[in-house]
Design an enzyme around this catalytic site. Structure first.
Site, PDB file in Angstrom:
ATOM      1  NE  ARG A   1       8.810 -48.428  21.503  1.00 12.64           N
ATOM      2  CZ  ARG A   1       9.602 -47.823  20.638  1.00 12.64           C
ATOM      3  NH1 ARG A   1       9.088 -47.007  19.730  1.00 12.64           N
ATOM      4  NH2 ARG A   1      10.907 -47.996  20.673  1.00 12.64           N
TER       5      ARG A   1
ATOM      6  CD  GLU B   1      -0.331 -34.520  17.600  1.00 11.94           C
ATOM      7  OE1 GLU B   1       0.845 -34.925  17.501  1.00 11.94           O
ATOM      8  OE2 GLU B   1      -0.676 -33.332  17.333  1.00 11.94           O
TER       9      GLU B   1
ATOM     10  CG  HIS C   1       7.352 -42.863  23.246  1.00 12.49           C
ATOM     11  ND1 HIS C   1       6.833 -43.927  22.542  1.00 12.49           N
ATOM     12  CD2 HIS C   1       8.589 -42.636  22.733  1.00 12.49           C
ATOM     13  CE1 HIS C   1       7.717 -44.329  21.632  1.00 12.49           C
ATOM     14  NE2 HIS C   1       8.798 -43.573  21.738  1.00 12.49           N
TER      15      HIS C   1
ATOM     16  CG  ASP D   1      12.313 -39.044  22.647  1.00 10.31           C
ATOM     17  OD1 ASP D   1      13.414 -39.215  22.108  1.00 10.31           O
ATOM     18  OD2 ASP D   1      11.288 -39.643  22.284  1.00 10.31           O
TER      19      ASP D   1
END
Length: 317
Positions: free
Chosen positions: A13, A61, A112, A120
């Site tokens: 990332r 989103e 991710h 997570d």
């Protein structure tokens, strides 16, 4: 085999963030959108240097994808970024209707991905995103392997006209590809030549494939390792040239075996050159909470799993 060395672990990332920083300085048409995850997507420098070219959509989103599609009409090149789970599953209808069907020049950039976002937990992990996105007509799907390649891919997709899904991850992993290596969409990269088995790997599993090949070499097994960074369009020629030489193949990916790289390769082989194949991937399952290392071990997504798959497929030649 060709020796690659870990130049120091970095997260992919951050490679995306570095690519965005460079695009901010070199391509005035590039704009960035984010769904309240700026820090996680590592685009702070882009925003600091080009604040007028950044749109914070908040945790909305679907709205972000619609805005991105609209921005293309004015000639902008929007990079819409969030976690992979939210960038695909949550907004699939908007991507299908507003971006893919309309062939809008939107870059969907997803961090991710896979199991390696770890703690997570299962609801944030996604193992079906490659399948979702590759089924959309006209969608390019890219899954780079390390920091350097993710940076290069980010820069390259700005020059490609059409919708792109760029997938990368959270954890720090081996950074081993050349810093100046040109990224060619749809062009697989030969990492080590071999004669006994082909290992086709993507994303975080590429480094694991190299580790497996090194171990196999010590056992007298010559493994050819190819980095399939572009899953669509797939480099059919590179795959077929290799398997015609080795006679068997292992595919390795941080994704469900349904719908991922392995199935794409199986289609090529079934159509052109039927070949024994083993899949290193998750087996039609969701993930769970745990460290990335624990999860990759439990779900069989590491060098040991690749090595075991090679030994299995060799018996089928």
């Amino acid at each position: 085999m060709t020796k690659y060395t870990d130049q120091g672990k970095q997260d992919t990332r951050s490679g995306y963030g570095a690519g965005m920083t460079e695009l901010g300085r070199t391509n005035p048409n590039v704009v960035a959108l984010c769904a309240d995850l700026v820090g996680s997507l590592k685009i702070e420098t882009f925003i600091k240097e080009s604040p007028e070219r950044f749109f914070q959509t908040g945790i909305a989103e679907a709205n972000m994808m619609g805005i991105a599609a609209g921005l293309t009409i004015g000639g902008k090149i929007p990079f819409a970024s969030t976690f992979a789970n939210f960038a695909t599953g949550r907004v699939y209808d908007q991507i299908r209707q507003s971006i893919a069907y309309s062939d809008k020049n939107v870059k969907i950039c997803a961090s991710h991905a896979g199991l390696t976002l770890g703690e997570d937990g299962a609801t944030h992990q996604i193992l079906e995103d490659i399948g979702l996105m590759k089924m959309l007509p006209g969608m390019t799907v890219i899954n780079p392997c390390d920091f350097n390649q993710t940076k290069a891919a980010t820069i390259a997709i700005a020059e490609h006209h059409g919708p792109v899904y760029l997938r990368f991850g959270r954890p720090k992993v081996a950074n081993f590809t050349p810093v100046d290596q040109k990224f060619e969409i749809g062009k697989a990269l030969m990492l080590s030549e071999g004669t006994d088995v082909t290992i086709l790997a993507t994303g975080h599993l590429v480094w694991q494939a190299l580790l497996a090949a090194e171990s196999l070499e010590n056992q007298g097994i010559s493994a050819e390792v190819i980095n399939i960074h572009t899953i669509k369009p797939l480099d059919d020629k590179a795959i077929l040239d290799s398997v015609k030489k080795t006679g068997c193949v292992v595919t390795a990916e941080e994704h469900n075996y349904l719908g991922g790289l392995g199935e794409s390769v199986a289609r090529v082989l079934a159509t052109h050159h039927p070949t024994p194949q083993e899949f290193v991937a998750t087996q039609d399952t969701f993930g769970e909470s745990g460290t990335p290392e624990q999860l990759m071990e439990k779900y069989g997504l590491n060098n040991k799993a690749i090595e075991a798959a090679v030994l299995k497929v060799l018996k089928r030649k």
